[in-house]
Design a protein around this motif. Structure first.
Motif, mmCIF file in Angstrom:
data_model
loop_
_atom_site.group_PDB
_atom_site.id
_atom_site.type_symbol
_atom_site.label_atom_id
_atom_site.label_comp_id
_atom_site.label_asym_id
_atom_site.label_seq_id
_atom_site.Cartn_x
_atom_site.Cartn_y
_atom_site.Cartn_z
ATOM 1 N N ILE A 1 -9.114 -2.086 -7.887
ATOM 2 C CA ILE A 1 -8.691 -1.142 -6.838
ATOM 3 C C ILE A 1 -8.173 0.157 -7.454
ATOM 4 N N ARG A 2 -7.369 0.033 -8.523
ATOM 5 C CA ARG A 2 -6.834 1.261 -9.120
ATOM 6 C C ARG A 2 -7.922 2.073 -9.815
ATOM 7 N N LYS A 3 -8.897 1.399 -10.442
ATOM 8 C CA LYS A 3 -10.000 2.136 -11.060
ATOM 9 C C LYS A 3 -10.786 2.887 -9.985
ATOM 10 N N PHE B 1 14.559 -1.562 -4.362
ATOM 11 C CA PHE B 1 13.329 -2.290 -4.695
ATOM 12 C C PHE B 1 12.938 -2.070 -6.152
ATOM 13 N N TYR B 2 13.100 -0.817 -6.628
ATOM 14 C CA TYR B 2 12.683 -0.475 -7.989
ATOM 15 C C TYR B 2 13.870 -0.408 -8.961
ATOM 16 N N ALA B 3 14.963 -1.099 -8.637
ATOM 17 C CA ALA B 3 16.175 -1.032 -9.462
ATOM 18 C C ALA B 3 15.894 -1.343 -10.931
ATOM 19 N N VAL B 4 14.937 -2.234 -11.178
ATOM 20 C CA VAL B 4 14.605 -2.624 -12.554
ATOM 21 C C VAL B 4 14.140 -1.427 -13.385
ATOM 22 N N HIS B 5 13.667 -0.372 -12.721
ATOM 23 C CA HIS B 5 13.169 0.821 -13.437
ATOM 24 C C HIS B 5 14.197 1.954 -13.484
ATOM 25 N N ASN B 6 15.457 1.676 -13.102
ATOM 26 C CA ASN B 6 16.364 2.814 -12.895
ATOM 27 C C ASN B 6 16.740 3.596 -14.147
ATOM 28 N N ASP C 1 11.169 10.454 -9.673
ATOM 29 C CA ASP C 1 9.876 10.850 -9.093
ATOM 30 C C ASP C 1 9.279 9.688 -8.303
ATOM 31 N N LEU C 2 9.461 8.475 -8.817
ATOM 32 C CA LEU C 2 8.930 7.285 -8.137
ATOM 33 C C LEU C 2 9.582 7.129 -6.753
ATOM 34 N N LEU C 3 10.890 7.366 -6.686
ATOM 35 C CA LEU C 3 11.581 7.244 -5.387
ATOM 36 C C LEU C 3 11.119 8.326 -4.419
ATOM 37 N N ASN D 1 -3.366 8.480 -10.803
ATOM 38 C CA ASN D 1 -2.604 8.471 -12.058
ATOM 39 C C ASN D 1 -1.598 7.325 -12.027
ATOM 40 N N LYS D 2 -0.764 7.246 -13.085
ATOM 41 C CA LYS D 2 0.166 6.116 -13.216
ATOM 42 C C LYS D 2 1.133 6.005 -12.053
ATOM 43 N N GLN D 3 1.555 7.144 -11.507
ATOM 44 C CA GLN D 3 2.470 7.073 -10.358
ATOM 45 C C GLN D 3 1.705 6.836 -9.061
ATOM 46 N N ASN D 4 0.703 7.673 -8.818
ATOM 47 C CA ASN D 4 -0.067 7.566 -7.567
ATOM 48 C C ASN D 4 -1.152 6.516 -7.777
ATOM 49 N N ASN D 5 -0.708 5.274 -7.814
ATOM 50 C CA ASN D 5 -1.651 4.210 -8.179
ATOM 51 C C ASN D 5 -1.931 3.233 -7.032
ATOM 52 N N ILE D 6 -1.805 3.766 -5.795
ATOM 53 C CA ILE D 6 -2.336 3.126 -4.578
ATOM 54 C C ILE D 6 -1.620 1.871 -4.109
ATOM 55 N N ILE D 7 -1.323 0.965 -5.023
ATOM 56 C CA ILE D 7 -0.872 -0.365 -4.586
ATOM 57 C C ILE D 7 0.101 -0.958 -5.595
ATOM 58 N N HIS D 8 1.098 -1.638 -5.074
ATOM 59 C CA HIS D 8 2.034 -2.404 -5.900
ATOM 60 C C HIS D 8 1.691 -3.888 -5.779
ATOM 61 N N ALA D 9 1.911 -4.628 -6.855
ATOM 62 C CA ALA D 9 1.768 -6.088 -6.798
ATOM 63 C C ALA D 9 2.913 -6.733 -7.571
ATOM 64 N N PRO E 1 12.290 7.264 -17.224
ATOM 65 C CA PRO E 1 12.217 8.708 -16.919
ATOM 66 C C PRO E 1 11.499 9.017 -15.608
ATOM 67 N N PHE E 2 10.626 8.114 -15.164
ATOM 68 C CA PHE E 2 9.868 8.378 -13.942
ATOM 69 C C PHE E 2 10.566 7.886 -12.671
ATOM 70 N N TYR E 3 11.777 7.312 -12.817
ATOM 71 C CA TYR E 3 12.434 6.646 -11.674
ATOM 72 C C TYR E 3 12.624 7.571 -10.465
ATOM 73 N N LEU F 1 0.884 -1.168 0.000
ATOM 74 C CA LEU F 1 0.000 0.000 0.000
ATOM 75 C C LEU F 1 0.920 1.216 0.000
ATOM 76 N N LYS F 2 0.791 2.019 -1.056
ATOM 77 C CA LYS F 2 1.753 3.096 -1.314
ATOM 78 C C LYS F 2 1.393 4.373 -0.546
ATOM 79 N N PRO F 3 2.296 5.367 -0.556
ATOM 80 C CA PRO F 3 2.047 6.597 0.212
ATOM 81 C C PRO F 3 0.723 7.302 -0.116
ATOM 82 N N ALA G 1 -4.891 -2.239 -14.139
ATOM 83 C CA ALA G 1 -3.730 -1.737 -14.891
ATOM 84 C C ALA G 1 -3.003 -0.623 -14.135
ATOM 85 N N THR G 2 -1.683 -0.479 -14.439
ATOM 86 C CA THR G 2 -0.862 0.567 -13.811
ATOM 87 C C THR G 2 -1.515 1.929 -13.941
ATOM 88 N N ASP G 3 -2.017 2.229 -15.146
ATOM 89 C CA ASP G 3 -2.684 3.510 -15.396
ATOM 90 C C ASP G 3 -4.171 3.348 -15.057
HETATM 91 P P1 CMP Z 1 4.322 -0.454 -9.532
HETATM 92 O O1 CMP Z 1 3.389 -1.571 -9.842
HETATM 93 O O2 CMP Z 1 4.676 -0.270 -8.112
HETATM 94 O O3 CMP Z 1 5.674 -0.596 -10.380
HETATM 95 C C1 CMP Z 1 6.445 0.486 -10.809
HETATM 96 C C2 CMP Z 1 5.819 1.813 -10.496
HETATM 97 O O4 CMP Z 1 6.312 2.902 -11.250
HETATM 98 C C3 CMP Z 1 4.331 1.764 -10.879
HETATM 99 O O5 CMP Z 1 3.624 0.909 -10.035
HETATM 100 C C4 CMP Z 1 3.991 3.236 -10.811
HETATM 101 O O6 CMP Z 1 3.811 3.719 -9.484
HETATM 102 C C5 CMP Z 1 5.257 3.845 -11.398
HETATM 103 N N1 CMP Z 1 5.097 4.089 -12.845
HETATM 104 C C6 CMP Z 1 5.009 3.165 -13.817
HETATM 105 N N2 CMP Z 1 4.876 3.757 -15.030
HETATM 106 C C7 CMP Z 1 4.885 5.092 -14.781
HETATM 107 C C8 CMP Z 1 4.796 6.228 -15.611
HETATM 108 N N3 CMP Z 1 4.678 6.105 -16.951
HETATM 109 N N4 CMP Z 1 4.849 7.448 -15.029
HETATM 110 C C9 CMP Z 1 4.975 7.546 -13.693
HETATM 111 N N5 CMP Z 1 5.069 6.509 -12.846
HETATM 112 C C10 CMP Z 1 5.026 5.282 -13.384
#
Ligand code: CMP
Length: 143
Positions: free
Chosen positions: A102-104, A49-54, A61-63, A109-117, A57-59, A9-11, A91-93
Motif C-alpha cells: 500500500i505504501r509503495k 497515541f504517539y507518546a512512544v515517539h515523543n 510534525d507528526l502531530l 514520504n516517511k510522514q505522509n505514508n497513508i496508513i498506520h499499523a 525529531p519528527f514528533y 487511514l491517515k489524513p 516499510a515506513t519509508d
Molecule cells: P506510523 O506507522 O504511524 O508510526 C509512526 C509515524 O511517524 C510513522 O508511521 C510516520 O508517519 C512517522 N514517521 C516515522 N519516521 C519518520 C521520519 N523519519 N520522518 C517523519 N515522519 C516519520
C-alpha cells in the motif's frame, strides 16, 4: 478467533480520496473489517497515541499531520493479522517499501505514508482499545 490489529487511514489518505482504494486493497489481502469509524484527533489524543515517539525529531510534525483532517481507525482480523498487515502496507519509508504494498503504491514520504499499523500483538490490543469501546465492536458477525 483470528488475530486482530489496528490500522489507521491517515489524513493524506483521506485528503487524496484514497480510502476506498486502500480498503479494497486490505479486503483483497484477506482482512476482515471488524469495526471502522471516522474520528478527528486533537493534538492531545494524537500525542497520547504517539507518546512512544515523543523524543523523536519528527514528533511535532507528526502531530500536526495527524490532526489535519479526520482519520479512519479500523480493526482488522486475519490469521497473524499484525504481521500480515505490516507486510501488506510495506516499510515506513515508501522508497523502501516492496512493490505492490500500500505504501509503495500510494505513500509520498516517511510522514505522509497513508496508513498506520500496530507493530505487535500487545500494541494492537492497546491501540484497539484506544479507539474503540467494547460496545462498538460487534462480535460474531458473519460478514
Ligand atoms: P506510523 O506507522 O504511524 O508510526 C509512526 C509515524 O511517524 C510513522 O508511521 C510516520 O508517519 C512517522 N514517521 C516515522 N519516521 C519518520 C521520519 N523519519 N520522518 C517523519 N515522519 C516519520
Amino acid at each position: 478467533m483470528a488475530e486482530r490489529t489496528l490500522a489507521i487511514l491517515k489524513p493524506d489518505c483521506i485528503r487524496r480520496n484514497l480510502a476506498g482504494k486502500v480498503l479494497d486493497n486490505l479486503l483483497d489481502a484477506g482482512f476482515k473489517i471488524v469495526a471502522l469509524k471516522m474520528v478527528k484527533l486533537t493534538k492531545e489524543t494524537a500525542g497520547e497515541f504517539y507518546a512512544v515517539h515523543n523524543e523523536r525529531p519528527f514528533y511535532n510534525d507528526l502531530l500536526v499531520f495527524m490532526t489535519e483532517t479526520k482519520v479512519i481507525p479500523i480493526i482488522l482480523e486475519k490469521q497473524n493479522a499484525v504481521t500480515e498487515l505490516r507486510k501488506t502496507i510495506g516499510a515506513t519509508d515508501p522508497a523502501e517499501a516492496e512493490d505492490g504494498t500500500i505504501r509503495k503504491l500510494y505513500a509520498e514520504n516517511k510522514q505522509n505514508n497513508i496508513i498506520h499499523a500496530s507493530d505487535s500483538v500487545e500494541n494492537a490490543r492497546i491501540e484497539i482499545s484506544f479507539f474503540f469501546s467494547a460496545k462498538e465492536i460487534i462480535e460474531n458477525n458473519t460478514l
